[in-house]
Design a protein around this motif. Structure first.
Motif, PDB file in Angstrom:
ATOM      1  N   SER A 107       6.549 -33.958  30.608  1.00 22.81           N
ATOM      2  CA  SER A 107       7.454 -34.570  30.102  1.00 22.81           C
ATOM      3  C   SER A 107       8.801 -33.306  29.919  1.00 22.81           C
ATOM      4  O   SER A 107       9.866 -33.700  29.857  1.00 22.81           O
ATOM      5  N   ALA A 108       8.073 -32.078  29.669  1.00 20.80           N
ATOM      6  CA  ALA A 108       8.973 -30.898  29.701  1.00 20.80           C
ATOM      7  C   ALA A 108       9.787 -30.743  31.051  1.00 20.80           C
ATOM      8  O   ALA A 108      11.068 -30.566  30.975  1.00 20.80           O
ATOM      9  N   LEU A 126      10.494 -33.535  33.109  1.00 16.03           N
ATOM     10  CA  LEU A 126      11.283 -34.333  33.426  1.00 16.03           C
ATOM     11  C   LEU A 126      12.296 -34.383  32.574  1.00 16.03           C
ATOM     12  O   LEU A 126      13.607 -34.930  32.808  1.00 16.03           O
ATOM     13  N   ASP A 133      -1.352 -32.640  31.681  1.00 11.33           N
ATOM     14  CA  ASP A 133      -1.010 -32.587  30.284  1.00 11.33           C
ATOM     15  C   ASP A 133       0.369 -33.203  30.077  1.00 11.33           C
ATOM     16  O   ASP A 133       1.411 -32.690  31.015  1.00 11.33           O
ATOM     17  N   PRO A 134       0.444 -34.100  29.494  1.00 10.94           N
ATOM     18  CA  PRO A 134       1.707 -35.027  29.241  1.00 10.94           C
ATOM     19  C   PRO A 134       3.041 -34.207  28.670  1.00 10.94           C
ATOM     20  O   PRO A 134       3.928 -34.236  29.059  1.00 10.94           O
ATOM     21  N   ALA A 135       2.704 -33.203  27.982  1.00  6.88           N
ATOM     22  CA  ALA A 135       3.634 -32.244  27.558  1.00  6.88           C
ATOM     23  C   ALA A 135       4.263 -31.538  28.559  1.00  6.88           C
ATOM     24  O   ALA A 135       5.364 -31.266  28.676  1.00  6.88           O
TER      25      ALA A 135
END
Lengths: 258, 215
Positions: B10-11, B13, B5-7
């Motif tokens: 991203s969170a 990172l 899940d990219p979210a």
């Protein structure tokens, strides 16, 4: 405003959705404007509270996928309070340009003030514009983003065609929008949250439950992932794909101008 | 569609990027060195978790982490979590790059330069404490933390030494290093002698067969 349960085929053509209601096509923009006039001042605070701050993560991934570089021109449609535009302003640098566009003057005013406060001024233009008829030259924009805005547009197909027109060949469109959860359980929880908790939070914080009820309803009326993908392909975008985020609560669609 | 899940990525990172930039801000001596690497993009693929992350060094004071990058990368490395942990902690990163399972595409120079900048970072942890708690209180807490840290380091090295002495000298659980080296040398020497004897035997056998053929 009319109710969709009694509409005839002729009325269907002349009406569009406004949340779960049907309204005359010409009236929707004004009604959406009314909603955002009402929430503009506390829009970012409400977004943070409603999403637990996750909307910043969704937007972060959108910026990554935009691959915007120094010197490019970026159009942020429905840019509202300017959080994406501020980030793009740093990425394009002084040689590039960011256009913050929104149909709603109240949101743009808030956005412009925020951008000035963040020091994003030299390379940012603020334009009041309708996504369906963008007032920009053909082939003039490298990247277009529309975050949580497409569902409020009356004629989405017309807006997508307008975006394709102003994009440079090779340019990309990114549509960040609420979508359909991929798991049934998450979908049920999400429904409870949207129709019970969200309006209550709107009533408490923005003293405006109706506007936030509209936001929840408009999310349900928005095309799901595959439908929006097809709409982008029909509009003429190439290499279209999407990324589900947070279990499909939000999807980021991407398409290129060939 | 992406696997993760990219979210979520991203969170994670975003948090690491924030900590990294905070560490850079607190290490002013690294700014000039990092400025020399500005514009460098490094790609890292961790095969253990099927994840690719790009590090974009924007300036001497700012770096960005991304899961998607279309900028040209100066170097792209691929390996397991263990490989990268040993690279990050190594005093000789070039040797780790050559000897470990890490695959490298592009210029190793920029990767080694970055590893050296990180290893030389001198983070001034006192600065945020002083900024938050004031000069006197901040300095006192920093001094206390420093002395605790020094004690911890000293206790750790003392413990390691004592365990080593017990295992080698008292319990005789493993042979001492010198004894082990002597044994390996003896084995190697014996192996070479056996090889020489085998060669001599081969030569003799060849001579005998040659004479038989003439007879």
């Amino acid at each position: 405003m009319t109710d969709d349960t009694t509409s005839t085929p002729h009325e269907e053509e002349n009406t569009t959705d406004f949340g779960f209601s049907r309204v005359n096509r010409g009236d929707k923009a004004g009604m959406v404007r009314g909603v955002f006039d009402s929430v503009a001042g506390r829009y970012d605070l409400m977004n943070d509270l409603m999403s637990g701050g996750i909307h910043r993560i969704w937007k972060r991934f959108t910026i990554e996928l935009s691959a915007v570089r120094t010197g490019q021109t970026v159009l942020d449609i429905a840019g509202g309070t300017g959080d994406l535009a501020a980030k793009f302003s740093r990425l394009v640098g002084p040689e590039g340009q960011v256009i913050l566009a929104d149909i709603n003057a109240a949101m743009l005013t808030v956005g412009r003030d925020r951008l000035i406060d963040k020091g994003a001024t030299g390379n940012v233009q603020v334009v009041q514009a309708d996504a369906q008829a963008l007032p920009f030259d053909d082939n003039s924009i490298d990247c277009i983003t529309i975050a949580f805005g497409l569902r409020n547009v009356t004629d989405k197909a017309m807006a997508l065609r307008s975006m394709l027109r102003v994009l440079r060949p090779g340019g990309r469109l990114l549509v960040l929008e609420f979508s359909t959860p991929t798991s049934a359980l998450l979908g049920k929880l999400y429904d409870q949250y949207s129709f019970q908790i969200l309006p209550a939070m709107g009533r408490l914080i923005a003293q405006d439950a109706e506007s936030y009820r509209y936001l929840a309803e408009s999310i349900r009326q928005h095309p799901d992932q595959e439908t929006l993908l097809e709409m982008m392909e029909v509009a003429g975008f190439a290499n279209c794909r999407y990324h589900n985020m947070t279990g499909g609560v939000v999807a980021l669609h991407q398409g290129f101008k060939a | 569609m992406t696997q993760h899940d990219p979210a979520l990525i991203s969170a994670a990172l975003a948090g690491i990027e924030r900590a990294l930039n905070q560490a850079i801000a607190l290490s002013p001596t690294s700014h000039d060195e990092l400025a020399g690497l500005a514009g460098t993009v490094l790609g890292v693929e961790v095969t253990t978790v099927d994840l690719t992350v790009y590090l974009d060094i924007i300036s001497g004071t700012e770096a960005r982490l991304m899961t998607h990058c279309e900028l040209p990368t100066a170097a792209f490395v691929r390996g397991t979590v263990e490989d990268f942990a040993s690279l990050a902690s190594s005093k000789d990163p070039a040797a780790v790059l050559i000897n470990s399972g890490i695959e490298l595409e592009g210029n190793s120079g920029s990767l080694i330069a970055l590893q050296q900048v990180i290893s030389r970072m001198d983070i001034d942890w006192e600065a945020p404490l002083v900024a938050t708690l004031g000069d006197v209180m901040g300095h006192q807490i920093a001094e206390t933390l420093r002395s605790m840290f020094r004690w911890g380091e000293s206790a750790h090295s003392s413990l390691r030494r004592q365990i080593s002495e017990f295992v080698l000298e008292e319990a005789r659980l493993t042979p001492p290093k010198a004894e082990l080296e002597y044994f390996f040398d003896a084995v190697q020497s014996l192996s070479m002698q056996v090889d020489r004897v085998q060669n001599k035997l081969e030569k003799l056998r060849a001579k005998v067969e040659q004479k038989r053929g003439q007879a």
